[in-house]
Design a protein around this motif. Structure first.
Motif, PDB file in Angstrom:
ATOM      1  N   ARG A  30      36.779 -29.704 -63.267  1.00  0.00           N
ATOM      2  CA  ARG A  30      36.762 -28.386 -62.663  1.00  0.00           C
ATOM      3  C   ARG A  30      38.055 -28.095 -61.899  1.00  0.00           C
ATOM      4  O   ARG A  30      38.616 -26.987 -61.994  1.00  0.00           O
ATOM      5  N   HIS A  31      38.554 -29.077 -61.173  1.00  0.00           N
ATOM      6  CA  HIS A  31      39.643 -28.825 -60.235  1.00  0.00           C
ATOM      7  C   HIS A  31      40.977 -29.452 -60.625  1.00  0.00           C
ATOM      8  O   HIS A  31      41.961 -29.299 -59.879  1.00  0.00           O
TER       9      HIS A  31
ATOM     10  N   ASP B  14      34.489 -22.744 -55.957  1.00  0.00           N
ATOM     11  CA  ASP B  14      33.184 -23.156 -56.477  1.00  0.00           C
ATOM     12  C   ASP B  14      32.091 -22.182 -56.086  1.00  0.00           C
ATOM     13  O   ASP B  14      31.107 -21.999 -56.810  1.00  0.00           O
TER      14      ASP B  14
ATOM     15  N   PHE C 190      29.971 -22.358 -59.485  1.00  0.00           N
ATOM     16  CA  PHE C 190      29.967 -23.770 -59.860  1.00  0.00           C
ATOM     17  C   PHE C 190      28.988 -24.557 -58.990  1.00  0.00           C
ATOM     18  O   PHE C 190      28.364 -25.513 -59.457  1.00  0.00           O
TER      19      PHE C 190
END
Length: 315
Positions: free
Chosen positions: A12-13, A86, A91
């Motif tokens: 995700r990051h 997020d 997320f």
């Protein structure tokens, strides 16, 4: 389960980490090139690093950044983005609905963010130091010493940790990106006023400590570390009770509205009042802070009433 959470958060990051790292390196290289260009224009022998690098104090030697100020901004931005992104992209909702423990998600996200920040700091400093080492003209001295480097690195890392924690916690409790950025920028800028108050009290003996510059730096670093630990632990508790129903509101935790309002008014009044010239300025600061804080925290209901009144008047 732990490996799955780690992989999901990393995927995700990772782009954010890489982008932050590249920007940090770019700024570091640009600053070095500007410094090198300036040095090339200067005639005669000169020392890039001053003799104060041999002392156990934060190095402040002009052209050579023992710990670049830009690294504080990188930590500030990463703390904000990792938590806020997020929330805005749902997320968090995906992770919660997948059955992962909230505490596991929180701490995994935190250690990845801190690890990425540390790696970016190390790489940026290594590249900056390396460019000076190989590119400085022969007539420019480049003498380093551990006392100044260790002190500067320790102070810098503590400050970066504090900046990361401050933005991380703020992004956890504030649900509006624009308002979050404005709040953080305002609070970050106000810290210079807090530092000025502390230095004035110390210089006048009001604290009874009479600390020198090196002692003040270590005290500041320790304060950042303690504040970061408090915010991380408090954030873990709040994250456990994060309700997605309040997405889009200024405060994601309505029970914090009154405490935040009180702290805001006291903080703004205290900083402006202490740095002001008379009691009149303190009263004005209190009134402005109280009014602004009220409209800021209770804005949804007030603005809704105002829009209804305007609609009725136009109709």
């Amino acid at each position: 389960m732990q490996n799955q959470v780690t992989k999901l958060i990393w995927r995700r990051h990772r782009r954010t980490f890489v982008l932050a790292g590249l920007l940090s390196l770019l700024v570091g290289v640009a600053n070095d090139l500007i410094t090198l260009h300036t040095l090339n224009q200067m005639p005669g022998h000169t020392e890039l690093v001053k003799a104060s690098i041999n002392h156990w104090q934060v190095y402040e030697g002009g052209s050579f950044p023992a710990y670049s100020f830009w690294l504080f901004i990188v930590a500030w931005a990463l703390g904000l983005v990792l938590m806020n992104q997020d929330l805005k992209d749902n997320f968090n909702q995906f992770l919660f609905s997948s059955g992962f423990s909230r505490q596991r998600v929180y701490w995994t996200k935190l250690w990845q963010g801190l690890a990425a920040t540390f790696v970016i700091v190390v790489l940026t400093l290594a590249v900056q130091y390396g460019i000076f080492w190989v590119s400085l003209p022969a007539r420019v001295g480049f003498h380093l010493a551990w006392p100044g480097l260790i002190t500067s690195w320790g102070y810098g890392l503590a400050g970066s940790l504090g900046m990361f924690a401050m933005c991380w916690f703020a992004a956890l409790i504030v649900g509006q990106t624009g308002a979050l950025v404005v709040t953080l920028i305002g609070f970050t800028l106000s810290l210079s006023g807090v530092a000025a108050i502390f230095e004035r009290l110390n210089s006048k003996g009001g604290l009874g400590w009479d600390l020198n510059g090196a002692q003040l730096a270590w005290l500041s670093a320790g304060s950042w570390v303690v504040a970061a630990l408090i915010l991380f632990i408090w954030g873990a508790y709040l994250y456990q009770h994060l309700s997605l129903e309040h997405n889009g509101e200024y405060l994601l935790f309505p029970e914090l509205r009154v405490p935040v309002y009180i702290v805001f008014v006291v903080y703004v009044t205290g900083v402006n009042g202490f740095n002001g010239t008379d009691g009149y300025s303190t009263v004005i600061s209190f009134l402005v802070a109280a009014a602004f804080g009220y409209f800021w925290l209770w804005r949804p209901s007030i603005m809704a009433k105002w829009h209804r009144w305007r609609s009725q008047r136009e109709g």
